[in-house]
Scaffold this active site. Structure first.
Site, PDB file in Angstrom:
ATOM      1  N   ASN A  10       0.853  -1.110   0.023  1.00 27.26           N
ATOM      2  CA  ASN A  10      -0.017   0.069  -0.185  1.00 27.26           C
ATOM      3  C   ASN A  10       0.926   1.128   0.170  1.00 27.26           C
ATOM      4  O   ASN A  10       1.555   1.331   1.081  1.00 27.26           O
ATOM      5  CB  ASN A  10      -0.891  -0.317   1.289  1.00 27.26           C
ATOM      6  CG  ASN A  10      -1.887   1.235   1.315  1.00 27.26           C
ATOM      7  OD1 ASN A  10      -1.941   1.763   0.393  1.00 27.26           O
ATOM      8  ND2 ASN A  10      -2.245   1.431   2.699  1.00 27.26           N
ATOM      9  N   LYS A  12      -0.042   4.299  -0.212  1.00 23.07           N
ATOM     10  CA  LYS A  12      -0.585   5.388   0.398  1.00 23.07           C
ATOM     11  C   LYS A  12      -0.455   6.755  -0.755  1.00 23.07           C
ATOM     12  O   LYS A  12      -0.471   6.507  -1.796  1.00 23.07           O
ATOM     13  CB  LYS A  12      -0.151   5.577   1.988  1.00 23.07           C
ATOM     14  CG  LYS A  12      -0.404   4.497   2.706  1.00 23.07           C
ATOM     15  CD  LYS A  12      -0.056   4.451   4.050  1.00 23.07           C
ATOM     16  CE  LYS A  12      -0.238   3.216   4.720  1.00 23.07           C
ATOM     17  NZ  LYS A  12      -0.033   3.342   6.202  1.00 23.07           N
ATOM     18  N   HIS A  95      -9.520   0.577   5.043  1.00 20.80           N
ATOM     19  CA  HIS A  95      -8.159   0.843   5.784  1.00 20.80           C
ATOM     20  C   HIS A  95      -8.619   1.747   6.750  1.00 20.80           C
ATOM     21  O   HIS A  95      -9.289   2.750   6.791  1.00 20.80           O
ATOM     22  CB  HIS A  95      -7.276   1.453   4.870  1.00 20.80           C
ATOM     23  CG  HIS A  95      -5.646   1.501   5.215  1.00 20.80           C
ATOM     24  ND1 HIS A  95      -5.470   2.597   6.076  1.00 20.80           N
ATOM     25  CD2 HIS A  95      -4.865   0.695   5.068  1.00 20.80           C
ATOM     26  CE1 HIS A  95      -4.103   2.145   6.373  1.00 20.80           C
ATOM     27  NE2 HIS A  95      -3.774   1.030   5.646  1.00 20.80           N
ATOM     28  N   GLU A 165      -5.081  -5.138  10.592  1.00 19.08           N
ATOM     29  CA  GLU A 165      -4.277  -4.364  10.910  1.00 19.08           C
ATOM     30  C   GLU A 165      -4.415  -3.568  12.003  1.00 19.08           C
ATOM     31  O   GLU A 165      -5.193  -2.547  12.066  1.00 19.08           O
ATOM     32  CB  GLU A 165      -3.927  -3.274   9.649  1.00 19.08           C
ATOM     33  CG  GLU A 165      -5.519  -2.872   8.799  1.00 19.08           C
ATOM     34  CD  GLU A 165      -5.362  -1.673   8.382  1.00 19.08           C
ATOM     35  OE1 GLU A 165      -4.382  -1.311   7.377  1.00 19.08           O
ATOM     36  OE2 GLU A 165      -6.187  -0.926   8.125  1.00 19.08           O
TER      37      GLU A 165
END
EC number: 5.3.1.1
Length: 249
Positions: A10, A12, A95, A165
């Site tokens: 990821n 971001k 997320h 996560e």
């Protein structure tokens, strides 16, 4: 049933045209174990199409976000159909940064997950607890609540990867110990067995995300319920190659 190991990167809101060229070149020229490890990168929207065109075909490319409607007056959102049209076949949902910064609820995450699956995307659905929730011994209650929201709307779990996560371990340098991660992953598998059935639970990939890097990734391999990683900052660096190749380190 053998579950194929999954490693996602990821990016971001990071990367530039120049740095993306370097990252893609590294992925293309390094010998990666992509035959045994499903490998997917999630760049910024700006670079999705060029990444898909330039990175080798056995590496997947995914979006970091998707909306729960096909099209319309939803400024700034990603359409699942547009992603598929561009060759993008994966997306993240839920997320922790979407949940906390953008106030996405469990129900909204579930709606987006459901719609993305219906349109043909593979979804990496993220769940996890905050530090306050962990300290209050609410970790399992939180992840089960988040999973139940998805299960209430999704029947077919064959194209879902669950990413656990812990919010307190994302971008902080703190990492859940492999034992802590396995404890939660085992509870997720137990939930899936009870809610979705034994065969779905056995095939469901549950990956860990939270400050995973080339130095600590191998420690997680000894646990049966950890099926891969969702990597943040380290996915922008050459050490991501080591994470993909973790079984041969």
């Amino acid at each position: 049933m053998a579950r194929k190991f999954f490693v996602g990167g990821n990016f971001k809101m990071n990367g530039s045209l120049e740095s993306m060229k370097t990252i893609i070149e590294g992925l293309n020229t390094t010998k990666l174990n992509v035959g045994d490890v499903e490998t997917v990168i999630f760049p910024q929207n700006m670079y999705l199409i060029t990444t898909r065109q330039q990175v080798k075909k056995d590496i997947g490319v995914g979006a970091q976000n998707v909306f729960d409607k096909k099209n319309g007056a939803y400024t700034g959102e990603n359409s699942a159909q547009s992603l598929i049209d561009a060759g993008i076949t994966y997306t993240l949902t839920g997320h922790s940064e979407r949940r906390t910064i953008f106030k996405e609820s469990d129900e909204f995450v579930a709606d987006k997950t459901k719609f993305a699956l219906e349109q043909g995307l593979t979804v990496v659905a993220c769940i996890g607890e905050t530090l306050a929730e962990r300290e209050a011994n609410e970790t399992i209650n939180v992840v089960v609540r988040q999973l139940n929201a998805i299960a209430d709307k999704v029947q077919n779990w064959s194209k879902i990867v669950i990413a656990y996560e812990p919010v307190w371990a994302i971008g902080t340098g703190k990492t859940a110990t492999p034992e802590q991660a396995q404890e939660v992953h085992a509870e997720i598998r137990k939930w899936a067995t009870n809610k979705l059935g034994a065969s779905v639970a056995e095939g469901l990939r549950v990956i860990y995300g939270g400050s995973v890097n080339g130095g600590n990734c191998k420690e997680f391999l000894k646990f049966h319920d950890i099926d891969g990683f969702l990597v943040g900052g380290a996915s922008l660096k050459p050490e991501f190659h080591n994470i993909v190749n973790v079984h041969s380190l």
